[in-house]
Every structure is written in structure tokens, then in C-alpha cells.
Write an enzyme that holds these catalytic residues in place. Structure first.
Site, PDB file in Angstrom:
ATOM      1  N   TYR A   1      -0.682  -6.500   2.705  1.00  0.00           N
ATOM      2  CA  TYR A   1       0.736  -6.223   2.980  1.00  0.00           C
ATOM      3  C   TYR A   1       1.589  -7.445   2.652  1.00  0.00           C
ATOM      4  O   TYR A   1       2.604  -7.346   1.958  1.00  0.00           O
ATOM      5  CB  TYR A   1       0.905  -5.829   4.455  1.00  0.00           C
ATOM      6  CG  TYR A   1       2.325  -5.466   4.831  1.00  0.00           C
ATOM      7  CD1 TYR A   1       2.849  -4.216   4.515  1.00  0.00           C
ATOM      8  CD2 TYR A   1       3.162  -6.371   5.492  1.00  0.00           C
ATOM      9  CE1 TYR A   1       4.155  -3.876   4.851  1.00  0.00           C
ATOM     10  CE2 TYR A   1       4.457  -6.045   5.837  1.00  0.00           C
ATOM     11  CZ  TYR A   1       4.958  -4.787   5.513  1.00  0.00           C
ATOM     12  OH  TYR A   1       6.254  -4.458   5.847  1.00  0.00           O
TER      13      TYR A   1
ATOM     14  N   LYS B   1       4.506  -7.776  -0.304  1.00  0.00           N
ATOM     15  CA  LYS B   1       5.922  -8.016  -0.030  1.00  0.00           C
ATOM     16  C   LYS B   1       6.457  -9.245  -0.782  1.00  0.00           C
ATOM     17  O   LYS B   1       7.610  -9.284  -1.172  1.00  0.00           O
ATOM     18  CB  LYS B   1       6.151  -8.122   1.482  1.00  0.00           C
ATOM     19  CG  LYS B   1       5.931  -6.783   2.194  1.00  0.00           C
ATOM     20  CD  LYS B   1       6.859  -5.693   1.652  1.00  0.00           C
ATOM     21  CE  LYS B   1       6.740  -4.379   2.366  1.00  0.00           C
ATOM     22  NZ  LYS B   1       7.711  -3.372   1.927  1.00  0.00           N
TER      23      LYS B   1
HETATM   24  N1  LIG Z   1       8.696  -1.401  10.581  1.00  0.00           N
HETATM   25  C1  LIG Z   1       8.685  -2.710  10.434  1.00  0.00           C
HETATM   26  O1  LIG Z   1       8.437  -3.492  11.381  1.00  0.00           O
HETATM   27  C2  LIG Z   1       9.014  -3.312   9.109  1.00  0.00           C
HETATM   28  C3  LIG Z   1       9.228  -4.695   9.027  1.00  0.00           C
HETATM   29  C4  LIG Z   1       9.523  -5.260   7.794  1.00  0.00           C
HETATM   30  C5  LIG Z   1       9.585  -4.472   6.658  1.00  0.00           C
HETATM   31  N2  LIG Z   1       9.375  -3.133   6.771  1.00  0.00           N
HETATM   32  C6  LIG Z   1       9.431  -2.349   5.536  1.00  0.00           C
HETATM   33  O2  LIG Z   1      10.474  -1.395   5.626  1.00  0.00           O
HETATM   34  C7  LIG Z   1      10.137  -0.258   4.842  1.00  0.00           C
HETATM   35  C8  LIG Z   1      10.305   1.011   5.679  1.00  0.00           C
HETATM   36  O3  LIG Z   1       9.460   0.895   6.812  1.00  0.00           O
HETATM   37  P1  LIG Z   1       9.531   1.935   8.020  1.00  0.00           P
HETATM   38  O4  LIG Z   1       9.321   1.161   9.257  1.00  0.00           O
HETATM   39  O5  LIG Z   1      10.736   2.790   7.861  1.00  0.00           O
HETATM   40  O6  LIG Z   1       8.202   2.748   7.743  1.00  0.00           O
HETATM   41  P2  LIG Z   1       7.980   4.342   7.786  1.00  0.00           P
HETATM   42  O7  LIG Z   1       6.507   4.534   7.787  1.00  0.00           O
HETATM   43  O8  LIG Z   1       8.773   4.935   8.896  1.00  0.00           O
HETATM   44  O9  LIG Z   1       8.620   4.805   6.393  1.00  0.00           O
HETATM   45  C9  LIG Z   1       7.955   4.713   5.173  1.00  0.00           C
HETATM   46  C10 LIG Z   1       8.134   6.031   4.444  1.00  0.00           C
HETATM   47  O10 LIG Z   1       7.486   5.922   3.173  1.00  0.00           O
HETATM   48  C11 LIG Z   1       6.868   7.175   2.909  1.00  0.00           C
HETATM   49  N3  LIG Z   1       5.776   6.976   1.955  1.00  0.00           N
HETATM   50  C12 LIG Z   1       4.617   6.298   2.144  1.00  0.00           C
HETATM   51  N4  LIG Z   1       3.858   6.360   1.035  1.00  0.00           N
HETATM   52  C13 LIG Z   1       4.564   7.078   0.123  1.00  0.00           C
HETATM   53  C14 LIG Z   1       4.317   7.487  -1.219  1.00  0.00           C
HETATM   54  N5  LIG Z   1       3.174   7.178  -1.843  1.00  0.00           N
HETATM   55  N6  LIG Z   1       5.271   8.210  -1.859  1.00  0.00           N
HETATM   56  C15 LIG Z   1       6.432   8.531  -1.239  1.00  0.00           C
HETATM   57  N7  LIG Z   1       6.708   8.193   0.040  1.00  0.00           N
HETATM   58  C16 LIG Z   1       5.783   7.470   0.714  1.00  0.00           C
HETATM   59  C17 LIG Z   1       6.364   7.663   4.257  1.00  0.00           C
HETATM   60  O11 LIG Z   1       6.156   9.083   4.252  1.00  0.00           O
HETATM   61  C18 LIG Z   1       7.497   7.222   5.179  1.00  0.00           C
HETATM   62  O12 LIG Z   1       8.459   8.260   5.349  1.00  0.00           O
HETATM   63  C19 LIG Z   1       8.706  -0.477   4.343  1.00  0.00           C
HETATM   64  O13 LIG Z   1       8.723  -0.954   3.038  1.00  0.00           O
HETATM   65  C20 LIG Z   1       8.178  -1.527   5.290  1.00  0.00           C
HETATM   66  O14 LIG Z   1       7.150  -2.295   4.708  1.00  0.00           O
HETATM   67  C21 LIG Z   1       9.112  -2.530   7.953  1.00  0.00           C
END
Ligand SMILES: NC(=O)c1ccc[n+]([C@@H]2O[C@H](COP(=O)([O-])OP(=O)(O)OC[C@H]3O[C@@H](n4cnc5c(N)ncnc54)[C@H](O)[C@@H]3O)[C@@H](O)[C@H]2O)c1
Length: 286
Positions: free
Chosen positions: A174, A178
Site C-alpha cells: 500500500y 501511494k
Molecule cells: N480510509 C483511509 O483511512 C484512507 C487514508 C488515506 C488514503 N485513503 C485513500 O482514499 C481512497 C478512497 O478510500 P476510501 O476510504 O473511500 O475507501 P473505500 O473502500 O470506501 O472506497 C474505495 C472504492 O474503490 C472501489 N474499488 C476497489 N477496487 C476497484 C476496482 N478494481 N475497480 C473499480 N472500483 C474499485 C471500491 O468498490 C470502493 O467503492 C483510496 O485510494 C484510499 O487508499 C484512504
């Protein structure tokens, strides 16, 4: 081709996205759906693409669109499958009423595993979704903007994990993915900012490249967010340790990323590209 500075726009319009359509990949996730609703509230139409369909969430998104005179569409698409993009974008082209002008790339998966036992298929899967999937979404939307010759702005959701190493959990794939999103953002920003950024004599024998309006590309690096992605950390109490590792003493809520996305998509950030907005409660500044 350069884009004139929007000096005559009233300040209150700098966060508005009227007359534009924005694609959100991973649009039905926590970050995607929340910023999607913010865009719909700010005058923009939104095309949500995601693997999962969530009917209950979708009716809330449609209600937000209806209340604001904007439009929302959903397409099921796996962002790791290059062949899946052309048919979906053929349909999108016929549906939208305003040109595509932006992308918010939110697809992301995590994976906790000690490096010595990390199975390579699981490692590759994280890279495939987080970096190849982000690239394919940017490529598909970038092609559309070039096809109709409009300027745009892309926001790639990276993570503070691209800057540091997550404290308390082993997430090598991960974190690496990133960092790659940061570098992808800078690379696309250079390639799509101005023709001057690509030497025309190398590789030799290249046909003349077409001139297009600029696409700005920036990344956002969130800190820890209270979402499904951090559910296990919430259940095990790891979030309490994370809260102590930043300057504000708590992890973030998904709503705290809305304004940053609107700012980067809108004309208020017209001179910003190739940058990263780190929104992490000061975690990486310590
Ligand atoms: N949640 C956290 O703490 C956090 C922190 C830093 C960064 N992020 C980043 O923010 C972004 C969103 O995270 P989130 O918390 O909303 O996660 P989430 O799991 O709620 O959303 C991710 C979405 O991506 C979709 N997805 C996954 N694989 C896919 C694919 N192959 N094709 C199409 N869609 C796909 C999933 O169905 C989901 O709806 C991510 O890139 C994550 O790495 C999250």
C-alpha cells in the site's frame, strides 16, 4: 496551448463547477461518494464508476443531484481492466450534457502483511488497483479531454502513506503504491501541462504531437480517515494510537476532504499542478 488565468471570475465562483462533468473512480466508496455529493452541490455533474453498486447510497446521491439541478450517472467498471473502459466511455459520451472536465481517482485497496510472508499475488493486486487502476482511469478521461480539446483538472487520491511508513501496521504494498500515485501525478502533470514539456526530437522519428489545452494533475494525501478501509483498526483500538501520532489528536472524517477536492477541480487552483496536498492533521510534519 496555455490557458488564460481566470482573473475576472468572482471569488465566490472559484469553487463552482457549473457546466462541467467530473468522473469519480471508486465513486461509491467513502471518499468518492462524499466528494461526489460535494461536486453535485457545487454545480457539477458526476459520473461515478465503481465495482460495487450500492442502491441505498445511490438513491441519496440521486437525491443530492435532484436538489441541486445537477446529474449523476453510475457505471460498473473494474479499473484494472483496460478493455472495460472504451465501451463504458462510449456510453458516457452519449449521456453527458456538459463536457468531461475532471477526474477524482479514489479507487484504492489496502493489505496488511509482514513483508517476509507477503504473497506476491496479493502485493501485485494492491499495485494493480492503486496504481495501474489510477493510471487507466486518468488515461481514459485524459483521452476524452484531448478528443474534445478542453482543459481539465485531475485529483488523484494518494495517502500520507506515500510519504511515510504507516506506524503500527505493515503495509509495504500500500505504501509503495501511494508513493507511485504521487509520482504518477507529477508525471501526468508535466506531460499534459504544455507541449514544451516533451522534447520533440526524442525518440527520433516521432510524428508531431497534437496541441491540447492543459490538464492539471494534483494529488491529495489524506491521513487516517474513519472509513471501512480502517474498520479493523477502529475495532482493535489501533486508531487510538494513530490519533496520538498527529498534531490534532484524532483521525479524520471523510467530509474533511470535500473542500480540497473542490479547490483542486475548480478555477481557484488554476496555477497549481504537479503538487500534493497533504491533509493529515500534521502527522507527517512531526
Ligand atoms: N480510509 C483511509 O483511512 C484512507 C487514508 C488515506 C488514503 N485513503 C485513500 O482514499 C481512497 C478512497 O478510500 P476510501 O476510504 O473511500 O475507501 P473505500 O473502500 O470506501 O472506497 C474505495 C472504492 O474503490 C472501489 N474499488 C476497489 N477496487 C476497484 C476496482 N478494481 N475497480 C473499480 N472500483 C474499485 C471500491 O468498490 C470502493 O467503492 C483510496 O485510494 C484510499 O487508499 C484512504
Amino acid at each position: 496551448m496555455t490557458q488564460p488565468a481566470p482573473i475576472d471570475l468572482p471569488t465566490k465562483d472559484l469553487f463552482r463547477l457549473d457546466g462541467r462533468t467530473i468522473v469519480i473512480s471508486g465513486g461509491l466508496g467513502a471518499v468518492g461518494s462524499t466528494v461526489g455529493k460535494a461536486i453535485l452541490e457545487s454545480g457539477g455533474d458526476v459520473v461515478f464508476i465503481d465495482l460495487a453498486h450500492q442502491p441505498e447510497l445511490w438513491s441519496k446521491i440521486e437525491a443530492t443531484a435532484a436538489a441541486n439541478g445537477t446529474k449523476a450517472w453510475y457505471h460498473r467498471l473494474d479499473v484494472t481492466q483496460a478493455d472495460a473502459f472504451p465501451p463504458v466511455f462510449d456510453t458516457i459520451r452519449d449521456q453527458i450534457r456538459h463536457p468531461l472536465r475532471g477526474l477524482v481517482a479514489c479507487t484504492g485497496i489496502s493489505g496488511v502483511c509482514d513483508a517476509t510472508s507477503y504473497p506476491i499475488h496479493a502485493f501485485r493486486k494492491v499495485l494493480d488497483v492503486n496504481i495501474a487502476g489510477t493510471f487507466l482511469a486518468a488515461q481514459a478521461v485524459g483521452k476524452e479531454l484531448h478528443r474534445v480539446n478542453v482543459a481539465g483538472s485531475f485529483v488523484l487520491i494518494a495517502s500520507m502513506s506515500g510519504w511515510n511508513s504507516n506506524k503500527g501496521i505493515n503495509t509495504a504494498a500500500y505504501n509503495a503504491s501511494k508513493s507511485a500515485v504521487h509520482q504518477l501525478g507529477r508525471s501526468l502533470a508535466a506531460e499534459w501541462g504544455h507541449l514544451q514539456n516533451t522534447f520533440t526530437y526524442y525518440p527520433a522519428g516521432q510524428p508531431n504531437r497534437e496541441v491540447h489545452p492543459p490538464i492539471r494533475v494534483n494529488t491529495i494525501s489524506p491521513g487516517h480517515i474513519e472509513t471501512a478501509l480502517t474498520k479493523e483498526a477502529q475495532e482493535t483500538g489501533l486508531v487510538n494510537d494513530w490519533a496520538k501520532q498527529n498534531m490534532l489528536g484524532r483521525i479524520s472524517q471523510v467530509e474533511e476532504y470535500r473542500v480540497a477536492v473542490l479547490f483542486l477541480l475548480g478555477d481557484g487552483s488554476s496555477y497549481m499542478t504537479g503538487a500534493d496536498l497533504r491533509i493529515d492533521g500534521g502527522h507527517c510534519a512531526w
